[in-house]
Structure formats: C-alpha cells, structure tokens
Scaffold this motif. Sequence first.
Motif, PDB file in Angstrom:
ATOM      1  N   GLY A  68      87.608 150.252  19.860  1.00 33.69           N
ATOM      2  CA  GLY A  68      87.290 148.867  19.533  1.00 33.69           C
ATOM      3  C   GLY A  68      88.328 147.926  20.114  1.00 33.69           C
ATOM      4  O   GLY A  68      89.009 148.261  21.088  1.00 33.69           O
ATOM      5  N   THR A  69      88.470 146.773  19.489  1.00 32.76           N
ATOM      6  CA  THR A  69      89.369 145.741  19.995  1.00 32.76           C
ATOM      7  C   THR A  69      90.695 145.747  19.250  1.00 32.76           C
ATOM      8  O   THR A  69      90.721 145.791  18.014  1.00 32.76           O
ATOM      9  N   ALA A  70      91.785 145.695  20.004  1.00 33.00           N
ATOM     10  CA  ALA A  70      93.125 145.571  19.438  1.00 33.00           C
ATOM     11  C   ALA A  70      93.642 144.163  19.663  1.00 33.00           C
ATOM     12  O   ALA A  70      93.325 143.518  20.666  1.00 33.00           O
ATOM     13  N   SER A  71      94.436 143.689  18.732  1.00 34.29           N
ATOM     14  CA  SER A  71      95.143 142.413  18.879  1.00 34.29           C
ATOM     15  C   SER A  71      96.602 142.658  18.528  1.00 34.29           C
ATOM     16  O   SER A  71      96.993 143.786  18.238  1.00 34.29           O
ATOM     17  N   TRP A  72      97.415 141.602  18.556  1.00 37.54           N
ATOM     18  CA  TRP A  72      98.820 141.779  18.191  1.00 37.54           C
ATOM     19  C   TRP A  72      99.284 140.626  17.315  1.00 37.54           C
ATOM     20  O   TRP A  72      98.714 139.551  17.331  1.00 37.54           O
ATOM     21  N   TYR A  73     100.335 140.902  16.513  1.00 38.33           N
ATOM     22  CA  TYR A  73     100.880 139.855  15.666  1.00 38.33           C
ATOM     23  C   TYR A  73     102.394 139.793  15.822  1.00 38.33           C
ATOM     24  O   TYR A  73     103.045 140.802  16.032  1.00 38.33           O
ATOM     25  N   GLY A  74     102.934 138.561  15.751  1.00 39.84           N
ATOM     26  CA  GLY A  74     104.336 138.369  16.090  1.00 39.84           C
ATOM     27  C   GLY A  74     105.134 137.542  15.111  1.00 39.84           C
ATOM     28  O   GLY A  74     105.267 137.898  13.941  1.00 39.84           O
ATOM     29  N   ARG A 131      88.196 143.441  14.785  1.00 39.98           N
ATOM     30  CA  ARG A 131      89.287 144.167  15.446  1.00 39.98           C
ATOM     31  C   ARG A 131      89.685 145.380  14.620  1.00 39.98           C
ATOM     32  O   ARG A 131      89.629 145.351  13.393  1.00 39.98           O
ATOM     33  N   ILE A 132      90.093 146.460  15.313  1.00 40.39           N
ATOM     34  CA  ILE A 132      90.353 147.706  14.602  1.00 40.39           C
ATOM     35  C   ILE A 132      91.834 147.973  14.379  1.00 40.39           C
ATOM     36  O   ILE A 132      92.187 148.822  13.554  1.00 40.39           O
ATOM     37  N   ILE A 133      92.730 147.297  15.112  1.00 42.16           N
ATOM     38  CA  ILE A 133      94.159 147.513  14.926  1.00 42.16           C
ATOM     39  C   ILE A 133      94.925 146.282  15.409  1.00 42.16           C
ATOM     40  O   ILE A 133      94.505 145.611  16.354  1.00 42.16           O
ATOM     41  N   ASP A 134      95.992 145.984  14.713  1.00 40.75           N
ATOM     42  CA  ASP A 134      96.922 144.931  15.107  1.00 40.75           C
ATOM     43  C   ASP A 134      98.238 145.609  15.459  1.00 40.75           C
ATOM     44  O   ASP A 134      98.814 146.299  14.612  1.00 40.75           O
ATOM     45  N   GLN A 148      96.887 138.368  27.474  1.00 40.30           N
ATOM     46  CA  GLN A 148      95.468 138.125  27.219  1.00 40.30           C
ATOM     47  C   GLN A 148      95.139 138.139  25.730  1.00 40.30           C
ATOM     48  O   GLN A 148      94.102 137.619  25.308  1.00 40.30           O
ATOM     49  N   GLY A 149      96.012 138.747  24.912  1.00 45.46           N
ATOM     50  CA  GLY A 149      95.852 138.687  23.458  1.00 45.46           C
ATOM     51  C   GLY A 149      95.119 139.832  22.817  1.00 45.46           C
ATOM     52  O   GLY A 149      95.436 140.231  21.704  1.00 45.46           O
ATOM     53  N   THR A 150      94.113 140.369  23.492  1.00 43.66           N
ATOM     54  CA  THR A 150      93.346 141.488  22.954  1.00 43.66           C
ATOM     55  C   THR A 150      93.033 142.477  24.075  1.00 43.66           C
ATOM     56  O   THR A 150      93.145 142.146  25.261  1.00 43.66           O
ATOM     57  N   ALA A 151      92.615 143.670  23.685  1.00 35.10           N
ATOM     58  CA  ALA A 151      92.221 144.685  24.667  1.00 35.10           C
ATOM     59  C   ALA A 151      91.306 145.694  23.991  1.00 35.10           C
ATOM     60  O   ALA A 151      91.371 145.885  22.763  1.00 35.10           O
ATOM     61  N   LYS A 152      90.468 146.328  24.791  1.00 35.47           N
ATOM     62  CA  LYS A 152      89.651 147.419  24.280  1.00 35.47           C
ATOM     63  C   LYS A 152      90.511 148.674  24.242  1.00 35.47           C
ATOM     64  O   LYS A 152      91.106 149.066  25.246  1.00 35.47           O
TER      65      LYS A 152
END
Length: 284
Positions: A68-74, A131-134, A148-152
């Motif tokens: 699925g889609t991953a994102s990140w948090y900072g 989204r499935i993981i941060d 880009q912020g997100t990725a498959k």
Amino acid sequence: MKLQKSKLFIVLSCATMFLTSCASDKLDLYSQSAAISGKGGTYKVGKPYQISGKWYYPEEDYDYVETGTASWYGKDFHAKYTANGEIYDMNTLTAAHRTLPLPSIVRVTNLENGRSLVLRVNDRGPFAKNRIIDVSKRASQLLGFQTQGTAKVKVEIMAEESKALKAALTGQKTTSYASASPKSNTGKIITIPKKVSAYENYTPNVVNSGGYYVQAGSFSNMNMAENLKNQLRKYGQIKIMPADVNGNTFYRVRVGPFSEQSAADTALARIRNAGLIDAKLISE
C-alpha cells in the motif's frame, strides 16, 4: 502519533550504512543492523480503538504482509511520546503502524525504486488516506521518498526478530527463534548503545569451554571483528573465532560459552534487542 508518556529513547547507528546507500538503486539494508532499538517503552498490543469512525484491531500477526501507500512524519511529532511510551526521534529508523505489536520489527520495501529498510514499529498510525505505514523522516530519506511525501511500499513483519524483541522486553524465555539464522552482517561496523532497554543488570553465567555461544557477527576484516568485540564486553565473555569458508578467512565474534541454553537464549534476546538482529545461537 502519541498515545502515552514514558522515559528516554535510545537508538543505534550503523557506521557504514550511509557509505553504501548510494551504491545502487536496489538497496537492501537488512544486514546493516538498522537503528531499531529503543529505551523507555513497554511491549504492548493494545485493545481495539476507533479513529474518525473507523475501528482498528491490534494483534500479534507474525504472518503480516501488506502492500500500500507509505508516508512519513517529522518535526510535528519529534520528541513526543509514542504509543508504547518511547520518545519519537524523527532522525532514527522507526515507524508507526495501526495494528502490529509495539514494538515489532518490519521490513519496508519501496516498490518504486527497490530500496528496502528494516524499521522498529513503536507508534500507532497512520489514519489518513488509506496509508498502511508512517515512517520516520530519516527512514523516508533512505527509502527515497521524502521529497514526494508518499510511496507505494510492501511491509512485512520480521517474525523471529519481533518475537525476540518481545521476549527481551517482557522477560520471557527465547526458544522458538533461538536457532534462526538471518543473513550475515559480514563486513559491517556496528555501534551498540551504552545501555539497552532490558536485562541491563543481567550477568551471564559462562564456563571456560563447550556449551552455547551467541554469534553476534562474522567479518572478513579483523579490525571490524575487534570493533564489535570491544562493544560487546558488557554481554559476557567475548571470543573471535577464525573460520575458513571456501578459502576465505572470516572472523566470527561470539559471546560465551554459556553452560545452559536458557542463559544463552537470554543473552541472544538481549543482543538482538540492542539492534544486532543477525545474532544467532551456536551450540558446540
């Protein structure tokens, strides 16, 4: 991403990780002992909970695999408490997941560029846009999708390593994974923290010969073996054992010997919890 309070968060670092990360678009950082050890948190699964009208059901799912889609948090969450009571550090290799045990170990593969990274899940989330993981800011950089912020991605729980981590944090005996043989960490320099989150006052019961060993690493370079040996002294008696493999000499760094398997299992869990997830039990 915070749910609870706790104490200080400690992480490991891998001295060679960033030297090798530019070598190829097809990265696999598993054997580079990623920074996955935390301090101050507790092991928890948690009860079902509801966010924005949707229910989530945490469980110990050691067969978990999801794409699925991953994102990140900072920085908005930096230095705040994670769901299991650690303190989030955006510059270390951690992640948030909606249902996996906290903490647990996962491999995240960016399907858009082939990069793969081992992360410690210690928080809950993400709860937006399916989204499935941060992942942490640093993890997003290494996986190549910070801009880009997100990725498959593909997310896979590492069952044996996650069980070992649970055992180390809860004081359980480590039996189901003791004979596991992960990939070798040959040629990698590893830095271990001064303290680990479990068994800090444990003194191994060792004997002079025979018994069980914990093999923490295998190196083609003697200096690297000595480097790891010096950092492992707190875990017991350390030996460097040369071995010939297809005409090449490797220097195996081992802790022990231990007279009983239970003592070796405890040391194995302790060392894996410190971040050396490639460590394995050897019987002689």
